[in-house]
Design a protein around this motif. Structure first.
Motif, short mmCIF file in Angstrom:
data_model
loop_
_atom_site.label_atom_id
_atom_site.label_comp_id
_atom_site.label_asym_id
_atom_site.label_seq_id
_atom_site.Cartn_x
_atom_site.Cartn_y
_atom_site.Cartn_z
N PRO A 337 0.79 -1.25 0.00
CA PRO A 337 0.00 0.00 0.00
C PRO A 337 0.81 1.28 0.00
N HIS A 338 2.15 1.19 0.14
CA HIS A 338 2.94 2.42 0.04
C HIS A 338 2.85 3.04 -1.35
N ARG A 339 2.35 2.27 -2.32
CA ARG A 339 2.22 2.78 -3.69
C ARG A 339 1.09 3.82 -3.80
N LEU A 340 0.22 3.86 -2.82
CA LEU A 340 -0.91 4.79 -2.84
C LEU A 340 -0.49 6.14 -2.28
N ASP A 341 -0.74 7.20 -3.04
CA ASP A 341 -0.44 8.56 -2.58
C ASP A 341 -1.70 9.13 -1.93
N ILE A 342 -1.82 8.90 -0.62
CA ILE A 342 -3.00 9.36 0.12
C ILE A 342 -2.60 10.56 0.96
N ARG A 343 -3.31 11.67 0.80
CA ARG A 343 -2.96 12.89 1.52
C ARG A 343 -4.16 13.49 2.23
N ALA A 393 -9.54 12.43 3.45
CA ALA A 393 -8.40 11.68 2.93
C ALA A 393 -8.59 11.54 1.42
N VAL A 394 -7.57 11.94 0.66
CA VAL A 394 -7.69 11.96 -0.80
C VAL A 394 -6.64 11.04 -1.43
N LEU A 395 -7.09 10.15 -2.29
CA LEU A 395 -6.17 9.35 -3.10
C LEU A 395 -5.78 10.21 -4.29
N CYS A 396 -4.50 10.59 -4.34
CA CYS A 396 -4.05 11.63 -5.27
C CYS A 396 -3.38 11.13 -6.54
N GLY A 410 -8.58 13.03 -8.55
CA GLY A 410 -8.37 12.25 -7.34
C GLY A 410 -9.67 11.68 -6.83
N MET A 411 -9.62 11.09 -5.63
CA MET A 411 -10.81 10.48 -5.07
C MET A 411 -10.84 10.67 -3.56
N VAL A 412 -11.99 11.12 -3.04
CA VAL A 412 -12.17 11.23 -1.60
C VAL A 412 -12.47 9.83 -1.06
N LEU A 413 -11.66 9.36 -0.12
CA LEU A 413 -11.82 8.00 0.40
C LEU A 413 -12.96 7.95 1.43
N LEU A 438 -0.44 10.58 4.20
CA LEU A 438 -0.84 9.51 5.10
C LEU A 438 -0.13 8.23 4.68
N SER A 439 0.25 7.43 5.65
CA SER A 439 0.99 6.20 5.31
C SER A 439 0.47 5.05 6.13
N PHE A 440 0.77 3.85 5.66
CA PHE A 440 0.33 2.65 6.35
C PHE A 440 1.45 2.16 7.28
#
Length: 498
Positions: A337-343, A393-396, A410-413, A438-440
């Motif tokens: 999941p580190h591949r996801l840019d969540i901010r 939280a936004v997937l960017c 992007g997408m609002v989670l 944000l990170s896992f």
């Protein structure tokens, strides 16, 4: 060190420092005895590769015969806008202690010569608390805010805790019974604050040593909260390689060069007599060359004679490849999941989509040049008033796509129950900062610049992205965390997040 003179001790103590306050006092003490120094670190974000800079300086102090105390400032971490929640203070301190001891051992620093202290072990005592009250009776709000300006997180409506922070750091000098405090030049205002106010409580003014701030990989300060600016000590080999490829290393630029600074402040300070920094060159360019003095390397680089790629390869040599059959490094999994840019984002504008009754057109502040436009299907579930000014939280790093004629970036989670009758955005802590990543838990790699829709990366990862039985956001069993270590939640437990 046997046979070392006071002048030689002083040279070791002060080499590569940007500034020393109290030089005369330093000379006087060294003529009589060895110096007592402390270095403190607030246990907030994960220690990164730039921590080797103070570690190398601590090695110099020990070579000069100094008594060195390392303070794990857990209480300071909590006071700095609650960057470390109270529930995590003990765990953060344990992590820092293990990591810093490993770093010191890696560069040959004998741990038996060091003293490790946890701030909360003495900062909650009756005597220390009384001194905090005494200090608060003489310190002005202006001076307290000014002292913490470079260190304490600055917000529009600051908490009282941030004003207490500089005073506690000043009192640490007295309670640790040291002659000097060591830190980065960003601590200068706190150091001068200490010199002004400690004598007003009847305590002596200390010496202060300041390291220059080491530029990050992207230029500017290397920061725990800026993923691309630093190399995490637990980064996988693939992530180290990726970050180095993106590093700012402009030919001839010696001012904002994180790679060059690392070579100066870490590698050269650790070289033994006769050792040097080797740059590999093709035969037509003169062949390999070794620099025994940093000044010679800097001059050589300033004249644009060595390629950035050569420098980065030498400064941060890539880790050895994993042998066949061996376990990969943590976080190295292709579909981790580190591949996801969540901010963290802040909704600054909400409007209904002109051509779709179920869609909102959101403007979201991600601390970029301008707010992003994101289309969200929340009309049936959340009112415009509830969304406006909300942290989300936004997937960017999804590929931008048009939704009914408007480009969504992007997408609002959100969490959703099984039949999709209840949907709500993930809840973020009120202290979260727009733009922060944000990170896992357990995964520290660099996100993809853009997720490849053909490889279905998001679809694969989202299958394990959910809330647990406590309503906390997790990927498998790894919590989704803010840079300060706070968890994200939802009213919906055991539900998918998409």
């Amino acid at each position: 060190m046997v046979g070392i003179t006071p002048a030689e001790k002083k040279a070791l103590i002060t080499r590569n420092l940007q500034e020393t306050l109290g030089d005369d006092k330093l000379t006087k003490i060294l003529a009589e005895r060895d110096l007592k120094i402390y270095w403190g670190t607030a246990t907030t974000g994960k220690p990164h590769v730039a921590y080797f800079v103070p570690m190398s300086k601590i090695a110099d102090f020990l070579k000069a015969g100094c008594e060195v105390t390392i303070l794990f400032a857990d209480l300071h971490a909590y006071l700095d806008n609650m960057k470390a929640p109270w529930s995590l203070l003990e765990l953060r301190t344990q992590y820092y202690e293990q990591v810093i001891k490993a770093m010191l051992s890696a560069i040959g620093v004998p741990l038996e010569k060091l003293k490790f202290v946890k701030g909360s072990d003495y900062q909650l005592s009756k005597e220390y608390t009384l001194d905090v009250y005494k200090l608060s009776s003489v310190v002005t709000q202006h001076d307290a805010k000014k002292a913490g300006a470079e260190v304490v997180k600055q917000v529009e409506y600051p908490l009282l805790s941030g004003l207490l922070y500089p005073g506690l750091q000043a009192l640490d000098e007295e309670y640790l019974k040291v002659d000097a405090q060591f830190g980065g030049v960003d601590q200068r205002k706190i150091f001068t604050f200490s010199e002004k106010y400690l004598p007003q409580l009847g305590y002596e003014k200390r010496i202060h040593f300041m390291n220059p701030m080491v530029p990050g990989l992207a230029g500017g300060k290397m920061s725990s909260s800026e993923e691309d600016s630093k190399i995490d000590l637990l980064d996988s080999p693939a992530n180290v390689k990726k970050k180095l490829k993106k590093a700012f290393c402009e030919p001839g630029n010696i001012a904002d060069n994180g790679l060059l600074s690392f070579v100066k402040h870490v590698l050269f300070s650790l070289f033994k007599e006769g050792e040097g920094f080797e740059v590999n060159r093709e035969a037509e360019h003169g062949g390999d060359v070794t620099f025994l003095k940093y000044e010679d390397l800097e001059k050589y680089y300033a004249e644009d004679k060595t390629a950035p790629g050569k420098l980065s390869g030498a400064a941060y040599p890539p880790p050895a490849k994993v042998k066949a059959g061996a376990a990969p490094a943590a976080g190295a999994d292709e579909d981790a999941p580190h591949r996801l840019d969540i901010r963290v984002g802040k909704v600054v504008e909400v409007a209904r989509h002109p051509d779709a009754d179920t869609l909102y057109v959101l403007k979201i502040d991600l601390s970029e040049a301008q707010p992003r436009t994101i289309i969200s299907g929340l009309v049936k579930f959340v009112t415009q008033e509830e969304l406006d000014q909300r942290l989300v939280a936004v997937l960017c790093n999804l590929k931008p796509s048009k939704m009914r004629g408007i480009l969504s970036e992007g997408m609002v989670l959100c969490t959703s129950n099984a039949d999709h009758t209840v949907v709500e955005p993930i809840v973020l802590p009120a202290t979260a900062t727009p733009g922060s990543r944000l990170s896992f838990e357990g995964f520290s790699g660099t996100p993809d610049e853009q997720l490849n829709p053909k490889k279905k990366v998001w679809e694969k990862l989202s299958a394990d992205f959910k809330t647990n039985s406590d309503g906390l956001a997790v990927w498998k069993d790894n919590f989704l965390l803010t840079p300060e270590g706070e968890k994200l939640s939802s009213k919906l437990a055991n539900c998918s997040i998409k």
